[in-house]
Write an enzyme that holds these catalytic residues in place. Structure first.
Site, PDB file in Angstrom:
ATOM      1  N   GLU A 133       3.846   0.868  42.135  1.00  0.00           N
ATOM      2  CA  GLU A 133       4.620   2.064  41.556  1.00  0.00           C
ATOM      3  C   GLU A 133       6.019   2.102  42.097  1.00  0.00           C
ATOM      4  OE1 GLU A 133       4.709   6.966  41.195  1.00  0.00           O
ATOM      5  OE2 GLU A 133       3.486   6.026  42.643  1.00  0.00           O
ATOM      6  N   HIS A 134       5.969   2.208  43.551  1.00  0.00           N
ATOM      7  CA  HIS A 134       7.366   1.712  44.369  1.00  0.00           C
ATOM      8  C   HIS A 134       7.428   0.597  45.285  1.00  0.00           C
ATOM      9  CE1 HIS A 134       6.605   6.194  43.964  1.00  0.00           C
ATOM     10  NE2 HIS A 134       7.871   6.459  43.490  1.00  0.00           N
ATOM     11  N   HIS A 154      -2.013  -5.393  -4.841  1.00  0.00           N
ATOM     12  CA  HIS A 154      -0.609  -5.858  -3.969  1.00  0.00           C
ATOM     13  C   HIS A 154       0.140  -6.860  -4.876  1.00  0.00           C
ATOM     14  CE1 HIS A 154      -2.210  -3.765  -0.732  1.00  0.00           C
ATOM     15  NE2 HIS A 154      -1.190  -4.087   0.012  1.00  0.00           N
ATOM     16  N   ASN A 162      -2.576  17.703  37.466  1.00  0.00           N
ATOM     17  CA  ASN A 162      -3.693  17.407  38.200  1.00  0.00           C
ATOM     18  C   ASN A 162      -4.719  16.669  37.231  1.00  0.00           C
ATOM     19  OD1 ASN A 162      -4.946  19.515  36.467  1.00  0.00           O
ATOM     20  ND2 ASN A 162      -4.987  20.835  38.135  1.00  0.00           N
ATOM     21  N   ASP A 170      13.756   9.162  44.120  1.00  0.00           N
ATOM     22  CA  ASP A 170      12.602  10.219  43.714  1.00  0.00           C
ATOM     23  C   ASP A 170      13.623  11.431  43.258  1.00  0.00           C
ATOM     24  OD1 ASP A 170      10.278   9.602  43.819  1.00  0.00           O
ATOM     25  OD2 ASP A 170       9.692  10.755  45.515  1.00  0.00           O
ATOM     26  N   GLN A 225       4.968   8.710  50.850  1.00  0.00           N
ATOM     27  CA  GLN A 225       4.105   8.765  50.041  1.00  0.00           C
ATOM     28  C   GLN A 225       2.773   9.277  50.187  1.00  0.00           C
ATOM     29  OE1 GLN A 225       5.123   7.914  46.687  1.00  0.00           O
ATOM     30  NE2 GLN A 225       6.962   8.325  47.891  1.00  0.00           N
ATOM     31  N   HIS A 230       1.745  12.808  49.759  1.00  0.00           N
ATOM     32  CA  HIS A 230       1.526  13.363  48.218  1.00  0.00           C
ATOM     33  C   HIS A 230       0.198  13.769  47.979  1.00  0.00           C
ATOM     34  CE1 HIS A 230       5.183  13.167  45.940  1.00  0.00           C
ATOM     35  NE2 HIS A 230       5.492  12.058  46.387  1.00  0.00           N
TER      36      HIS A 230
END
Length: 422
Positions: free
Chosen positions: A319-320, A412, A206, A353, A251, A254
Site C-alpha cells: 500500500e505504502h 441484428h 470496520n 496521509d 502504520q 493503526h
C-alpha cells in the site's frame, strides 16, 4: 523485530476480509431491516451499537458551523491548506470528453460525465478522521459530483467530532448524517425517508462496513474493500535507523493486523532498526496495538543485492512504499507495484496521509498489482458516442450484417439490412 534473510517469492498477503458467517449474516440482517423499516431501523441500530438516542439523523447547519468555529484558527488553516493541496493534485487528473470525425462525416467519441451522487463513509468510534473526509470528498467535488453525502457514527451524546465536521465544511459536503456501520451503507445504497440513495459509496470502515459494501455492490458502485494498512520500506546503508523505525511504527499503530516491513541491503541497518523499534514501542500511546502488529506482521528482510530487494517490493505490492536510499529517484522506474511511493528521507508516509496532496485511499493486500489510489476518475463515468454517416453505413453494412450472422444473431443482421432499401 524479527530479522530474516530475503528469499524469493516473498508474499505478505493476509486473509481476504470475508468475515465470519455470523458477521455476514448480521450484515445481511441489518441491510434487510433498513430496506424494510427505513429511518426507524437506523435509530434502532444507532441506539444498539452507538448508545445514542437521536432526535434527528441529519446534522444541522448550526451544528456544522459551531464545530468549525470550535477548532483553533491554526488548525483550521492547516486543514484548509491540506485541502488546497489535495484539490490542486486531483485537478490535474481531470479528463475531458473527446470527439473525432473522418472523411465520411462519421463522429466517434467519449462523453465524460460526473456521477450524480456519492456517499462518503467516515469511521468514528475511538478516533476521528478529518483526513478521510478530505481525501474522499475533494476528488468527488473536483470531478463535478452534484451531491455528496457523508455518514459517520455519533458518540453516546449524539455528537460528531468537531474536526470531522470542520473538514466536511471545508471540503464541501452537502449532507451529513449521524449514522454508521452496515446500517449507514444500507441507507446510502437503498435510501430511507430521510436519506436519499446515492450512486457510489466510498470510504473505509470496520469489517461490518466492508461486508456491507460488498453486499450492496451491484446496486451501487463502491471504491474498494480495503484491508489493514501496510508499509514497506526499501533502504540501503544510508538510511537512519531511528527514522526507519518511526515510519514502520506509524502504520503498526493503526491496527493489530497492520503490516510493517523493511527490506534492506544493510545488515547493520537491520540490526539498528530492530533495536529502535523496541525502544520506540515502549513510548507509544498505542503500544499494545503497535506491539501486536509488529509481532505478527512486522518483518525485516536483508537482501543480497538492491535488485533482489526491489523485486521483493514488487512481489509484495505494498500500500505504502518508502524508498530510503542514497539516490531513490534512480529506483523509481524499477518499481512496478505500489499504491503510493515516497522517495527520500523527508517523504515520510504521514506527509502523504495528511498534507502533500495525493490520495491516501490506497489498494491494500497486494491489490496494488492491479489497482490504483482513489482518484477523480473514480467519480466519473464514460459513455461512448457513435454517429455513423450514411456513406460509412453504406460502405460497412454488409460487413456488419455478416459479423452478426457469424454469431447467430439474425435480428441484428436484419436491423442493418432494413436500412439498405433506401
Amino acid at each position: 523485530m524479527k530479522i530474516e534473510r530475503l528469499t524469493k517469492g516473498l508474499s505478505l498477503k493476509r486473509s481476504v476480509e470475508n468475515g465470519t458467517q455470523e458477521q455476514r449474516d448480521a450484515v445481511i440482517g441489518i441491510i434487510s431491516s433498513v430496506r424494510k423499516k427505513g429511518d426507524s431501523a437506523l435509530h434502532e441500530w444507532t441506539r444498539k451499537f452507538d448508545g445514542a438516542e437521536l432526535s434527528e439523523l441529519q446534522v444541522s447547519s448550526l451544528e456544522i458551523d459551531e464545530a468549525a468555529d470550535s477548532i483553533s484558527s491554526e488548525m483550521a488553516d492547516v486543514i484548509k491548506e491540506a485541502a488546497e493541496n489535495i484539490r490542486s493534485f486531483h485537478t490535474k487528473q481531470l479528463r475531458n470528453s473527446w470527439m473525432t470525425t473522418d472523411g465520411t462525416g462519421t463522429l466517434l467519441g467519449q462523453k465524460v460525465t460526473p456521477l450524480d451522487s456519492v456517499g462518503v463513509y467516515v469511521p468514528g468510534g475511538k478516533a476521528a478522521y478529518p483526513s478521510s473526509v478530505l481525501m474522499n470528498v475533494i476528488p468527488a467535488r473536483t470531478a463535478g459530483v452534484k451531491r455528496i453525502v457523508m455518514v459517520t457514527p455519533p458518540d453516546r451524546d449524539g455528537k460528531l467530532p468537531a474536526g470531522v465536521l470542520a473538514a466536511a465544511k471545508i471540503a464541501g459536503v452537502d449532507e451529513i448524517y449521524k449514522v454508521g456501520g452496515a446500517q449507514a451503507v444500507a441507507a446510502l445504497a437503498y435510501g430511507t425517508e430521510t436519506i436519499s440513495p446515492v450512486d457510489k459509496i466510498v470510504g473505509p470502515g470496520n469489517i461490518y462496513v466492508a461486508l456491507a459494501k460488498r453486499e450492496v455492490f451491484g446496486d451501487v458502485d463502491i471504491d474498494m474493500i480495503a484491508g489493514p494498512s501496510e508499509i514497506a520500506i526499501l533502504a540501503d546503508e544510508t538510511a537512519i535507523a531511528s527514522e526507519v523505525a518511526a515510519d514502520l511504527l506509524s502504520q503498526a499503530e493503526h491496527d493489530e493486523r497492520a503490516s510493517s516491513v523493511l527490506i534492506t541491503t544493510s545488515a547493520e541497518l537491520a540490526e539498528g532498526v530492530s533495536k529502535e523499534v523496541e525502544k520506540q514501542l515502549s513510548a507509544l500511546p498505542k503500544e499494545p496495538i503497535a506491539r501486536s502488529s509488529i509481532k505478527d506482521f512486522g518483518r525485516i528482510y536483508v537482501a543480497e543485492t538492491m535488485e533482489a530487494a526491489v523485486e521483493a517490493v514488487n512481489d509484495i505490492a505494498p500500500e505504502h512504499l518508502e524508498v530510503m536510499t542514497e539516490n531513490p529517484i534512480e529506483l523509481l522506474g524499477q518499481i512496478r507495484h505500489a499504491g503510493a511511493i515516497f522517495l527520500g528521507r523527508y517523504s515520510s508516509e504521514p506527509v502523504g496521509d495528511y498534507f502533500a496532496g495525493p490520495n491516501h485511499v490506497l489498494p491494500t493486500n497486494g491489490t496494488a498489482r492491479f489497482s490504483s489510489p482513489l482518484n477523480v476518475e473514480d467519480f466519473q463515468k464514460k459513455s461512448s458516442v457513435i454517429m455513423y454517416s450514411k456513406q460509412a453505413f453504406g460502405q460497412n453494412a454488409a460487413k456488419i450484417a455478416a459479423f452478426a450472422r457469424l454469431e447467430g444473431l439474425e435480428a441484428h443482421a436484419r436491423a442493418i439490412e432494413s436500412r439498405l432499401g433506401e
